[in-house]
Design an enzyme around this catalytic site. Structure first.
Site, PDB file in Angstrom:
ATOM      1  N   ASP A 139       0.924  -1.363   0.128  1.00 40.22           N
ATOM      2  CA  ASP A 139      -0.094   0.108   0.019  1.00 40.22           C
ATOM      3  C   ASP A 139       0.868   1.476  -0.076  1.00 40.22           C
ATOM      4  O   ASP A 139       2.307   1.213   0.056  1.00 40.22           O
ATOM      5  CB  ASP A 139      -1.019   0.027   1.002  1.00 40.22           C
ATOM      6  CG  ASP A 139      -2.046   1.057   1.042  1.00 40.22           C
ATOM      7  OD1 ASP A 139      -2.185   1.279   0.026  1.00 40.22           O
ATOM      8  OD2 ASP A 139      -2.815   1.036   2.293  1.00 40.22           O
TER       9      ASP A 139
ATOM     10  N   ASP B 251      -9.378   3.921  -1.546  1.00 41.73           N
ATOM     11  CA  ASP B 251     -10.199   4.446  -0.194  1.00 41.73           C
ATOM     12  C   ASP B 251     -11.397   5.070  -0.421  1.00 41.73           C
ATOM     13  O   ASP B 251     -11.717   6.187  -0.442  1.00 41.73           O
ATOM     14  CB  ASP B 251      -9.292   5.139   0.504  1.00 41.73           C
ATOM     15  CG  ASP B 251      -7.956   4.758   1.080  1.00 41.73           C
ATOM     16  OD1 ASP B 251      -7.984   3.513   1.016  1.00 41.73           O
ATOM     17  OD2 ASP B 251      -7.215   5.257   1.354  1.00 41.73           O
TER      18      ASP B 251
END
Length: 922
Positions: A519, A595
């Protein structure tokens, strides 16, 4: 994760404040604020200064060479046009004598593309024509224009509008002049007048908010326009939270390709997100084509069309028989590098998708468990929390394959470590999972905590492994650990060092059943310009970060992928999830939409976002089920799970401040519905697995837009609230609250019929149909003419399903015929590459169902067998069936259900590795 620090109560308060706000647009540039975009976008059409010098044309086996001349600046360039396999050409343009080398992208291509013979079929003072099989390219000399044809049809025209720009490298010359009231100012003079770059105040240095970009090489932008005659819509260039069909950018900002950590991104926007794949497709009723812009710098893409992609106007013209020929125009603008572009000449959608994956590669066949259900949140609190969640999936009879751990498992955000208090016995925790056939994924991010007690930081500092400022000092930014630095993954030595950290002898507390999530690898830098790394930092080879920014994430995930192969000594296929991605990332990792938020609009946008990445080579895509931010209600949570079943990557994930949302924490009916949705996913794992293997073989996307198989159906071109899984399953998720019906578009113009997978109800009316829906399921259909393999036994994980029997769902077409394929192997290793697999062609001719090996020399033993065959709209009055194998024949019982007109052949009990036939007996 969103880019905000975590420091106790203050962090929690900040998270609460920020989760109710939308993206802060002031953190990110517009085209007008990017000087190179501003300059290139202002180029006046129809006045191109570039001309090809006919007397310089030469050729070798596969490539034409020529010089270009910019009559405004006097600069010379070298043009190369190379013929590649399968109707593909490569155009490469660079300065003839640059002051220093310009960056050319490495690592995105899967190797040197296969070149084929190119023939100069015509050469005049005006133009040069080259051919390659059914394709040809005509290069017009003055002004430069490059027309690509498939047969006699013009497919792509480059520089037709004259928007090409190639800013040569130059020396900054400063001449003192006297300004107002006698003040001395510095005037920048170009040794090559005429391109106007020096008139732009951001040409040699640029400020954005509090950040300064020194731009030591000055202006070095490149740009080129492409026209697609006959095309109705353009697609691709992910990642954007926007419609699948690209919209016109006339009068607004272009689509931006610049990997960024955008907090709480908004939908229906062209803003850059986490990934950048610069491949664009143009599609019309007669032909599909594309261009792959091989550049890793910040890039902007303008889209125009003859109707400005106005869907209503396009439909009116189509229905009225308007004679105006449609056309899509694109304009690619990059900050640095060279012009390196591939023309993908189709002619069909699947041809074009394959042409792209021949260049950049495919997703290697993943382990089967990766296609199951994944359970994640930021963060599971400790080992006992993981054990309890794992146990509850069994208690509530919900299938699950993978538990995930976010950053809090580490020792204070130091990767390759464990929190000794919360995760003191990680091996016991992992064994608790693997004992029931499940796996663990842990996160490894690229930022390195600047802590003298952290071995990676000490090694990186001592050995010069960090990305550096121009003065040679280590760059320091801010991320989850606080003060952080960033390893330079462009260095082979550093890649080897970091890859070694994944070894079981280094990353203690892990096993080969632990897989990796990369990430924050854009890279995300909380205090950096646009929340990323400054462009004037220096990487291995002396390249500036501006040159390589968009490929940074690919470099990180390639290290992880290779390290996992090394860790298992080549016995296990790796699984890596990445947020940042570029062309070629599909060779190493799966991807997700980032997200998102617990909002209906984010559920809705997940399908077009994953369709965009799928046609851009990355089929292994999904979205955070339920939304990362905020809290879904029961209805949204249910609908998101039902939709997520039909995306390749199927993971629930949530922000640290959200309520816990494991399926059993909702009411009993919601838990049941989610259980049913997940069980449906598992029943179709044989189809998913087969499609991923066929993607690896053929390069076709696993999920596809409707027009991929119905390329002449204009009404399907803008549909992105539906998708096809392979060519057999049509899915229409429910993406609005409290609806009792939705519109489903049935393609095929009546030639194909569609059957509800639950009821087997037939839908033969083509076009838009209003379909009643309830909360228990979403509309999903199987196409006539297909055979779909399933496994119907409910198990705790895919590992437990390995030897389970198969059910074949057979739906004949108008001629009563159907076909399908089934792929079987050990589900974990690379032994399938040595021929240890079963690949079956399934065929039904209206009376006989057969299973034959596609690759007869390849052998693999399976314990799976054929439990059931369901034939929809079977012949009348079938009394029994006869199974024939190499060992003899057997009579089988049949049962006909008059309610859904399904004939069931029960327990043929033949091993799936055998060849066999089943004949219907009347």
């Amino acid at each position: 994760m969103a880019p905000f620090r975590k420091f106790g109560v203050l962090f929690l308060l900040l998270c609460f404040v920020f989760t109710v706000q939308s993206v802060d647009r002031d953190n990110f540039k517009t085209c007008e604020q990017s000087s190179f975009c501003r300059r290139c976008r202002k180029v006046e059409a129809g006045k191109s200064p570039y001309q090809l010098l006919a007397n310089t044309v030469s050729q070798n086996y596969s490539t034409l060479f020529a010089e270009l001349f910019n009559k405004d600046t006097g600069v010379y360039y070298v043009l190369q046009l190379t013929a590649l396999e399968e109707n593909t050409f490569r155009l490469h343009i660079n300065e003839k004598n640059p002051l220093k080398p310009r960056y050319e992208v490495e690592h995105a291509l899967q190797g040197v593309p296969n070149q084929i013979k190119l023939t100069i079929s015509e050469k005049t003072d005006d133009h040069t024509t080259v051919t390659n099989g059914p394709s040809k390219i005509v290069i017009y000399h003055t002004p430069l224009k490059i027309d690509s044809y498939f047969g006699d049809q013009l497919v792509i025209s480059a520089n037709a509008r004259g928007l090409m720009r190639f800013e040569h490298l130059r020396t900054k010359v400063e001449k003192p002049t006297e300004g107002e009231e006698g003040a001395i100012v510095e005037e920048v003079i170009s040794e090559y007048p005429g391109d106007g770059a020096e008139s732009d105040p951001g040409a040699w240095e640029e400020n954005f908010k509090s950040h300064h970009d020194s731009k030591p090489n000055g202006p070095e932008a490149i740009a080129l326009d492409f026209s697609f005659p006959g095309a109705e819509f353009a697609y691709g260039i992910p990642q954007h939270a926007d419609s699948f069909a690209l919209k016109s950018t006339k009068g607004i900002d272009p689509y931006r390709l610049y990997n960024l950590d955008v907090f709480e991104y908004e939908v229906n926007e062209r803003m850059a997100l986490y990934g950048s794949i610069p491949v664009l497709y143009a599609h019309g009723k007669e032909l599909t084509s594309g261009v792959f812009w091989h550049n890793a710098a910040e890039t902007w893409v303008d889209i125009r069309s003859s109707t400005d992609n106005n869907v209503v106007e396009s439909i009116v013209n189509f229905v009225s028989g308007g004679v105006k020929k449609p056309q899509v125009d694109a304009h690619f603008i990059s900050e640095s590098g060279v012009i390196d572009v591939f023309f993908l000449l189709g002619p069909s959608p699947l041809d074009t998708f394959r042409q792209y994956t021949l260049l950049t590669g495919v997703t290697p066949l993943p382990q089967l468990f990766t296609l199951g259900y994944h359970q994640c949140r930021w963060n599971y609190n400790d080992e006992q929390d993981v054990i309890d969640v794992n146990r509850n999936f069994d208690q509530y009879n919900i299938s699950m394959d993978v538990m995930w751990l976010d950053i809090e498992y580490t020792d204070n955000k130091k990767y390759f470590t464990w929190d000794s208090r919360k995760f003191s016995k990680p091996l016991e925790m992992i064994e608790n999972l693997t004992n029931v056939g499940r796996k663990l994924v842990v996160i490894i991010d690229p930022h390195i905590k600047r802590d003298n007690g952290y071995f990676i930081h000490n090694d990186a500092t001592d050995n010069g492994y960090y990305v550096k400022h121009a003065d040679g000092k280590d760059y320091e930014g801010w991320c989850w650990p606080g003060s952080s630095s960033y390893l330079d993954f462009f260095s082979p030595k550093i890649r080897d060092y970091f890859g070694d950290q994944y070894g079981l002898d280094k990353f203690h507390g892990t096993t080969n059943d632990v897989y990796i999530w990369n990430d924050m690898n854009e890279p995300s830098v909380f205090n950096g310009p646009e929340i990323t790394m400054p462009k004037d930092l220096i990487h291995y080879g002396g390249w500036e970060h501006r040159d390589v920014h968009n490929i940074n994430g690919l470099m990180f995930t390639s290290v992880t992928y290779d390290a996992l192969i090394k860790r298992s000594q080549g016995t296990r296929r790796p699984f890596v999830l990445t947020r940042s991605h570029f062309a070629g990332s599909q060779r190493y990792a799966a991807v997700w939409t980032g997200d998102n938020a617990a909002e209906w609009s984010h559920l809705r946008i997940s399908y077009p976002m994953c369709l965009s990445t799928a046609v851009a080579g990355m089929s292994f895509c999904g979205a955070d089920i339920g939304g990362f931010f905020k809290n879904p209600d029961a209805e949204l949570f249910t609908r998101w799970n039902q939709a997520g079943v039909w995306l390749p990557f199927f993971r629930q994930h949530a922000h640290i401040e959200t309520k816990r949302r494991e399926p059993w924490l909702f009411d009993d009916n919601t838990t049941r519905r989610v259980r049913d949705a997940i069980a449906l996913r598992y029943s179709y794992l044989p189809l998913w697995y087969t499609l991923f293997r066929e993607h690896e073989i053929k390069g076709y996307p696993v999920i596809r837009p409707l027009w991929a198989h119905y390329p002449a159906e204009f009404n399907s071109f803008a549909i992105d609230d539906q998708l096809l899984v392979g060519d057999a399953i049509l899915v229409r998720p429910v993406t609005e609250a409290s609806v009792t019906e939705v519109t489903v578009y049935f393609p095929g113009e009546g030639k194909d019929k569609w059957y509800d997978i639950n009821t087997m109800e037939e839908y033969s009316t083509p076009g838009n149909v209003r379909i009643p829906v309830n909360i228990d399921m979403i509309p999903v259909y199987q196409r006539s003419g297909t055979i779909v393999p399933r496994k119907m036994r409910n198990r705790r994980s895919s590992v437990a399903m390995k030897d389970d029997p198969y059910t074949l769902v057979v739906i004949g077409d108008n001629m009563k015929k159907a076909s399908g394929t089934l792929y079987i192997d050990d589900e974990t290793s690379f032994e399938y590459r040595q021929g240890k697999y079963i690949y079956l062609q399934l065929f039904f001719d209206g009376n006989v169902l057969s299973s034959k090996h596609i690759d007869k020399l390849n052998k693999f033993e399976t314990k799976s067998w054929l439990e059931r065959v369901n034939i929809v709209n079977a012949p009348q009055n079938v009394k029994s069936a006869k199974l024939v194998t190499k060992s003899g024949s057997t009579t089988l019982e049949v049962n006909f259900n008059p309610n859904n007109k399904v004939l069931t052949i029960r327990k043929p009990a033949v091993n799936m590795g055998e060849e066999w036939t089943i004949e219907l007996i009347r």
